[in-house]
Every structure is written in C-alpha cells, then in structure tokens.
Enzyme design. Structure first.
Site, PDB file in Angstrom:
ATOM      1  CD  GLU A  89      18.539 -24.452  56.821  1.00  0.00           C
ATOM      2  OE1 GLU A  89      19.466 -25.071  55.933  1.00  0.00           O
ATOM      3  OE2 GLU A  89      18.950 -24.215  58.047  1.00  0.00           O
ATOM      4  CG  ASP A 120      22.392 -24.426  51.300  1.00  0.00           C
ATOM      5  OD1 ASP A 120      22.314 -23.368  50.950  1.00  0.00           O
ATOM      6  OD2 ASP A 120      21.788 -25.235  52.298  1.00  0.00           O
ATOM      7  CG  HIS A 149      22.988 -19.279  50.397  1.00  0.00           C
ATOM      8  ND1 HIS A 149      21.896 -18.419  51.028  1.00  0.00           N
ATOM      9  CD2 HIS A 149      22.997 -20.247  51.011  1.00  0.00           C
ATOM     10  CE1 HIS A 149      21.206 -19.062  51.572  1.00  0.00           C
ATOM     11  NE2 HIS A 149      21.889 -20.337  51.595  1.00  0.00           N
ATOM     12  CE1 TYR A 199      26.620 -20.751  52.517  1.00  0.00           C
ATOM     13  CE2 TYR A 199      27.375 -23.035  51.843  1.00  0.00           C
ATOM     14  CZ  TYR A 199      26.250 -22.126  52.136  1.00  0.00           C
ATOM     15  OH  TYR A 199      24.991 -22.512  51.818  1.00  0.00           O
ATOM     16  CG  HIS A 215      18.204 -27.377  51.548  1.00  0.00           C
ATOM     17  ND1 HIS A 215      17.845 -28.247  52.546  1.00  0.00           N
ATOM     18  CD2 HIS A 215      19.158 -26.391  52.010  1.00  0.00           C
ATOM     19  CE1 HIS A 215      18.397 -27.807  53.450  1.00  0.00           C
ATOM     20  NE2 HIS A 215      18.993 -26.583  53.227  1.00  0.00           N
ATOM     21  CG  HIS A 251      22.023 -21.683  60.235  1.00  0.00           C
ATOM     22  ND1 HIS A 251      23.238 -22.411  59.588  1.00  0.00           N
ATOM     23  CD2 HIS A 251      21.123 -22.114  59.165  1.00  0.00           C
ATOM     24  CE1 HIS A 251      22.873 -22.925  58.731  1.00  0.00           C
ATOM     25  NE2 HIS A 251      21.531 -22.808  58.346  1.00  0.00           N
ATOM     26  CG  ASP A 280      18.389 -20.887  53.720  1.00  0.00           C
ATOM     27  OD1 ASP A 280      17.762 -21.755  54.145  1.00  0.00           O
ATOM     28  OD2 ASP A 280      19.437 -20.814  53.457  1.00  0.00           O
ATOM     29  CG  HIS A 312      23.514 -27.975  54.934  1.00  0.00           C
ATOM     30  ND1 HIS A 312      23.479 -27.485  56.274  1.00  0.00           N
ATOM     31  CD2 HIS A 312      22.960 -27.456  54.150  1.00  0.00           C
ATOM     32  CE1 HIS A 312      22.542 -26.254  56.353  1.00  0.00           C
ATOM     33  NE2 HIS A 312      22.153 -26.430  55.032  1.00  0.00           N
TER      34      HIS A 312
HETATM   35 FE1  FEO Z   1      20.603 -25.142  53.883  1.00  0.00          FE
HETATM   36 FE2  FEO Z   1      21.027 -22.331  52.496  1.00  0.00          FE
HETATM   37  O1  FEO Z   1      19.954 -23.434  53.508  1.00  0.00           O
END
Ligand code: FEO
Length: 401
Positions: free
Chosen positions: A81, A165, A226, A193, A79, A23, A83, A146
């Site tokens: 984002e 996530d 992850h 996390y 999601h 991030h 990543d 999230h």
């Molecule tokens: Fe919310 Fe692993 O991205």
C-alpha cells in the site's frame, strides 16, 4: 532524522503531524500518523518499507545522510500500500538491480502500482535472508492483515518483529516507543485502528497470532509501520489483539441516530435514560450520525455489546447517514453484538422496519422489533421510550467483557 531502535537498527520514517484524513477521506486521524521505515546495518544493509508518496522526495533527501544508497543490499516491502511503498519508485531509480523481497502477492501489487519489473524476490513463510553478523531475517506471510500481500519480517539476534500495519496506530509521535507516549491517546488510537481497519479480518488475525506463537520466535520488540513501536509487555500487546479478534465487547451500549426535527434524537435520549435506570454500570455512548466522526462511532460500536440504531422515516427509507453507517458496519463485520432499531415517523413509518431488517442483514442479533414514535414524541411517547430502554437493558444483560 534517524532514531535508534536497537543496536544496528534505526527508524528513518516520516512523522506526519498534519494528517487528519487517511485512505482518501475514509478514515479520520485526529492525532496524525507516522510512516515507519527501518534501516538495518549489519554485514548487509537492508531497508524495510519506505514512506507515503508525498514524502518520497524528503525521504530521498534524508536517506543518503544515513547510508550511501549503493550500499543498500536489499529492500524489504512488507506491504505494498502506497503509505509504505510510496518512495520505492524514486529509490529504485538509484538502485535498480537491488533485490526487493516481498510476498508473491506483493510482487503483483507492486507491479500493479508502479508498473516496473524490479529484481523481485518473492518469499514465503519461513524463508530467510542472511544479513551477516550471525543475524537473519525471517519472513512470515500475513495475508489479510490487512491486504493479501502483507507479511511480517522478523530479525533474529535483536528479536524484532517488523509487523507493518498490525499493532500500529495513527499517532504522530517523535518518541518512537509506546511506553513514551500519552497512554490514553495511544489506547484510543490503537483500538480505533483495529476497529476501523483490521476488524474485517479478525478470523485471519486470530489464526495468524496462533501461528506466530507456534513459530516460537522470541519477540522483544514489535516495530509497526504506523505510530509507536512496542518494547514492553509484548505478551499483553499480542493478547489484546487476540481479544479484539474474537467478538470483542465491553460493558457498553452505543445509541446512534440521525434526526430531521429532533424527534428521533429525543427518542435516543429517552432510551438512554431507560437503560441507565435499569443498569447503572453500563457505559452509554450516544452519537448523532450526522455530527459525530464516523470512525469514532465505529470504534464505540466495536467496543459495545449492543447497538441501538435510529432514523426517522424519510421517503420510505432511512436517512443517508444511517444508510452509510449500515454499509460501513457490513464491511467491518463486527461479531457477537445485539441490536434494535428506533425512530419517529409521520404516516407510514417504514424506517424502523427497514432498519431492523438491515441490522440483521449486516450481522447483528436483533433482540426485538424496536420502537416507533409518531410525529414529535413527547410525554407518554417518551415515557414509552424510557420503558423500552429499561427492557432493552434487560435483554442485553448486565456486565460485559
Ligand atoms: Fe495498509 Fe498502512 O497501509
């Protein structure tokens, strides 16, 4: 290199052994991370999520070794984002018409990131995609786990929940499954996390877990986006999240401070001695906010039943590291924790009063007015801090969750 998950499901993600900040520079990742992408080859071939943008080219080199790109029938983006969606742009250049399944908020987010009008198929909770061989994908919206766009995807037959996530950890491993990695590191990264990424959304997490239970989907495996995936003790994994989402605390106190010339540090250590004298069961974590890793401090506060926050008075305010900590705490919105302030001063002593007010403002239950130390506290002044620590320990009570 693909790793078999179960039957016709394979992991085709990226292990990022080097990653130390995430991030931007906001989050420390002491043990690296992974970006988990999954390929399901039934009558239909489906890709779930991709990898972070810097690894897009590598992903696009590896993916055709597992499947001819033209054979991909659907892409699921749990999601948006970057990543997880970071290789989507390069992928969709090869398969521009292939349907992309995501939530309505996912469409907005993907369009906002990539400015493309792909063949979006917005889905809601309960919508399904038949992938043949008697199996289907069931979509479950998971807004604010999230991001507003987040969803889970459940694979029937194999009974796998692709949770994105949720239930993840920033942990680089090529072992794939949680039961194969070092349990101490796993546990450390798992709670870090939650504390640093998911805690602000605890109310939504609690509700989503209850909804998930009501859906009655048999879950044999949780495949995260992850770190390691879960294939054992699934009930305990979910129960742990339920506990963390409900004003979690252990029998632990965190003392966090910054200090200019050592006075506030001496107070912190004297207060810690007092707490120990009053309670030999409680865990005490002491952090210099200027020197400790910010996210490790937040994890300790998340685990604690109480926080003592210290700063000397400086220009009528608190030191910058302490101010930043309060802003972080405001965002993470931990619940059910007690607190008090301390710090040394030379003339007017604003910091401890200001800290007390700010602790209340960011959601802590402040148990008293805290303690101030004039100039460089020693002797009786430090004895007073020890006594204060004893009194504080009594106010927060013995024991914990
Ligand atoms: Fe919310 Fe692993 O991205």
């Amino acid at each position: 290199m693909a790793i078999k998950v179960k039957n016709n499901v394979h992991w085709i993600g990226k292990v990022d052994w080097e990653l130390r900040r995430f991030h931007g520079d906001e989050l420390s990742t002491h043990h690296g991370s992974t970006y988990n992408s999954y390929l399901i080859k039934e009558e239909k071939t489906v890709l779930i999520d991709t990898v972070w943008a810097p690894f897009s080219q590598e992903f696009m080199r590896e993916l055709p070794k597992e499947i001819a790109l033209k054979k991909i029938d659907a892409v699921i983006i749990n999601h948006a984002e970057v990543d997880h969606s970071g290789a989507l742009y390069d992928l969709m250049r090869h398969i521009p018409g292939v349907p992309v399944y995501c939530t309505p908020n996912g469409v907005k987010s993907l369009q906002g990131h990539y400015h493309q009008d792909w063949n979006f198929h917005p889905v809601r909770t309960g919508d399904t995609l038949d992938i043949g061989n008697g199996k289907k994908l069931v979509f479950v919206e998971a807004a604010m786990l999230h991001w507003p766009d987040t969803m889970f995807t459940y694979l029937t037959g194999d009974n796998i929940l692709f949770s994105n996530d949720a239930f993840g950890q920033h942990l680089a491993t090529d072992r794939l499954f949680a039961d194969l990695v070092d349990p101490a590191i796993l546990q450390e990264e798992e709670i870090k996390y939650f504390a640093n990424i998911l805690a602000p959304w605890s109310r939504q997490i609690d509700a989503k877990l209850k909804e998930l239970m009501q859906l009655n989907l048999p879950i044999e495996m949780i495949c995260t986006s992850h770190g390691a995936c879960w294939r054992k003790d699934i009930d305990q994994v979910i129960a742990k999240y339920a506990a963390w989402a409900n004003a979690y605390q252990e029998n632990r106190v965190t003392i966090a401070y910054d200090s200019m010339w050592g006075g506030t540090r001496a107070m912190a250590e004297a207060i810690a001695r007092g707490i120990r004298l009053a309670d030999n069961t409680v865990e005490i974590a002491v952090h210099s906010l200027a020197k400790s890793d910010k996210n490790d401090v937040m994890t300790d506060i998340f685990r604690s039943k109480a926080l003592l926050l210290g700063s000397p008075s400086h220009n009528k305010c608190v030191l910058a590291s302490v101010g930043a900590t309060l802003e972080e705490l405001r965002g993470l919105a931990f619940k059910g924790k007690k607190a008090a302030a301390f710090g040394c001063y030379g003339w007017s002593g604003e910091a401890q009063v200001r800290l007390t007010a700010l602790l209340k403002e960011v959601g802590f239950e402040v148990v008293d007015e805290g303690i101030k130390g004039l100039w460089a506290p020693d002797g009786s002044a430090l004895d007073a801090c020890v006594e204060y620590g004893k009194a504080f320990a009594k106010k927060i009570g013995k024991g914990g969750a």
